[in-house]
Design an enzyme around this catalytic site. Structure first.
Site, PDB file in Angstrom:
ATOM      1  CG  ASN A   8      -2.000  -0.237   0.951  1.00  0.00           C
ATOM      2  OD1 ASN A   8      -3.189  -0.568   2.023  1.00  0.00           O
ATOM      3  ND2 ASN A   8      -2.862  -0.469   0.125  1.00  0.00           N
ATOM      4  CG  ASN A  31      -9.990   5.883   1.489  1.00  0.00           C
ATOM      5  OD1 ASN A  31      -8.944   4.918   1.837  1.00  0.00           O
ATOM      6  ND2 ASN A  31     -11.320   5.731   1.394  1.00  0.00           N
ATOM      7  CB  CYS A  83      -5.809   2.426   6.054  1.00  0.00           C
ATOM      8  SG  CYS A  83      -4.575   2.310   4.771  1.00  0.00           S
ATOM      9  N   GLY A  84      -4.815   0.309   8.105  1.00  0.00           N
ATOM     10  CA  GLY A  84      -4.054  -0.105   8.983  1.00  0.00           C
ATOM     11  C   GLY A  84      -2.254  -0.179   8.504  1.00  0.00           C
ATOM     12  CG  HIS A 110     -12.881  -5.142   6.054  1.00  0.00           C
ATOM     13  ND1 HIS A 110     -11.806  -5.246   4.209  1.00  0.00           N
ATOM     14  CD2 HIS A 110     -11.603  -4.642   6.618  1.00  0.00           C
ATOM     15  CE1 HIS A 110     -10.838  -3.617   5.149  1.00  0.00           C
ATOM     16  NE2 HIS A 110     -10.849  -3.572   6.192  1.00  0.00           N
ATOM     17  CG  ASN A 158     -12.594  -2.171   2.572  1.00  0.00           C
ATOM     18  OD1 ASN A 158     -12.170  -0.729   1.951  1.00  0.00           O
ATOM     19  ND2 ASN A 158     -12.884  -1.717   3.737  1.00  0.00           N
ATOM     20  CD  GLU A 183      -7.709  -0.786  -0.013  1.00  0.00           C
ATOM     21  OE1 GLU A 183      -7.749  -0.031   1.163  1.00  0.00           O
ATOM     22  OE2 GLU A 183      -6.424  -1.486   0.584  1.00  0.00           O
ATOM     23  CB  CYS A 214      -6.295  -4.434   2.727  1.00  0.00           C
ATOM     24  SG  CYS A 214      -7.787  -3.715   3.731  1.00  0.00           S
ATOM     25  N   GLY A 215      -4.457  -3.304   5.484  1.00  0.00           N
ATOM     26  CA  GLY A 215      -4.038  -3.922   6.503  1.00  0.00           C
ATOM     27  C   GLY A 215      -5.103  -4.289   7.920  1.00  0.00           C
ATOM     28  N   GLY A 251      -8.243  -5.646   6.457  1.00  0.00           N
ATOM     29  CA  GLY A 251      -8.497  -6.406   5.947  1.00  0.00           C
ATOM     30  C   GLY A 251      -7.645  -7.948   6.272  1.00  0.00           C
TER      31      GLY A 251
END
Length: 279
Positions: free
Chosen positions: A6, A59, A68-69, A141, A173, A191, A201-202, A204
């Protein structure tokens, strides 16, 4: 910066060089690949009265996200490198306060406790009925078990589920997850806000790990392999279907530092240009 595939543009805005009203449009323009620098997300670092700093996360389409991880790990290392915080820090997000520890280019963050867990939710899609799991790990998610991770229609099915009326109005997501016999998870994510598949995706990865743990397929710590091939490690405590003390660990690499010229955001938008060819 890049976190497990990412990528993010991060700006220190503690001196208020950017106006908040411009954040969304600026994110959309700066994150547009080929026309500008390009990125999956845009992060603005600001002052906080209750933590080391506060972030605003957007985003690539200009929409604001609570968490957002991978971006959180990147902003933590950014803060440590630039003296905004020590190697142990906290920062404010729209999802709550995040704690982080930076060790060289590795960062571990403590996620907010997950909520809204639905282990089995039946959804009607074009190909028929589908049973998914839903969980909010800072952002919503859906997790879909995949028999063949390489053959999943991430964009097609992902977009259908992302915009499905069941998840309206915010959308979701969508993760497609395969459990390998060695205990690793392979995860691919559509995403929301990027509107496509990303390399990682963290949040996710966390969602996939917790869902599969609830199904007794994996135990903490879980190694999650995103499409980028750069592994993420998920730690958690479990009490039945309830999870707490959730941590996400992975790399956070600095790619470059520099100065953005006005031409980076001041370019003609095709959506705003009249189609003279039809005249």
């Amino acid at each position: 910066m890049c976190g497990s595939g990412n990528d993010f543009i991060i700006v220190d805005n503690r001196k208020k060089i950017l106006h908040e009203a411009a954040f969304s449009n600026l994110a959309r323009r700066l994150c547009t690949r080929s026309r500008s620098l390009g990125a999956d997300g845009f992060v603005i670092v600001d002052d906080s009265s209750s933590a080391d700093f506060k972030w605003h996360f957007f985003n690539s389409d200009g929409s604001r996200a609570g968490m957002c991880g991978n971006g959180a790990r990147c902003v933590a290392r950014f803060a440590a490198v630039n003296g905004i915080a020590g190697t142990d820090m906290t920062f404010d997000t729209d999802a709550g306060v995040i704690a982080a520890r930076v060790t060289d280019d590795r960062v571990r963050i403590r996620m907010t406790d997950p909520r809204g867990f639905e282990p089995e939710k039946r959804v009607e899609i074009r190909s028929g009925a589908l049973t998914v799991a839903c969980i909010d790990t800072g952002v919503p998610h859906v997790v879909v078990a995949a028999a063949d991770i390489a053959d999943v229609d991430v964009v097609g099915m992902g977009r259908e589920l992302r915009y499905h009326p069941v998840f309206a109005p915010e959308g979701t997501n969508v993760n497609f997850t395969f459990v390998h016999e060695d205990g690793r998870l392979f995860n691919r994510t559509y995403e929301r806000g990027v509107e496509g598949e990303t390399l990682a995706c963290g949040t996710g990865a966390v969602a996939a790990a917790l869902v599969m743990a609830a199904r007794d397929r994996v135990r903490s710590p879980v190694v999650v392999m995103p499409k980028s091939g750069e592994p993420l490690r998920i730690f958690f405590e479990r009490d039945g279907s309830a999870f707490s003390h959730v941590f996400l660990e992975g790399n956070a690499r600095i790619v470059c530092t520099g100065e953005l010229w006005e031409e980076a955001w001041n370019w003609a938008d095709p959506d705003d240009v009249m189609d003279v060819g039809s005249k």
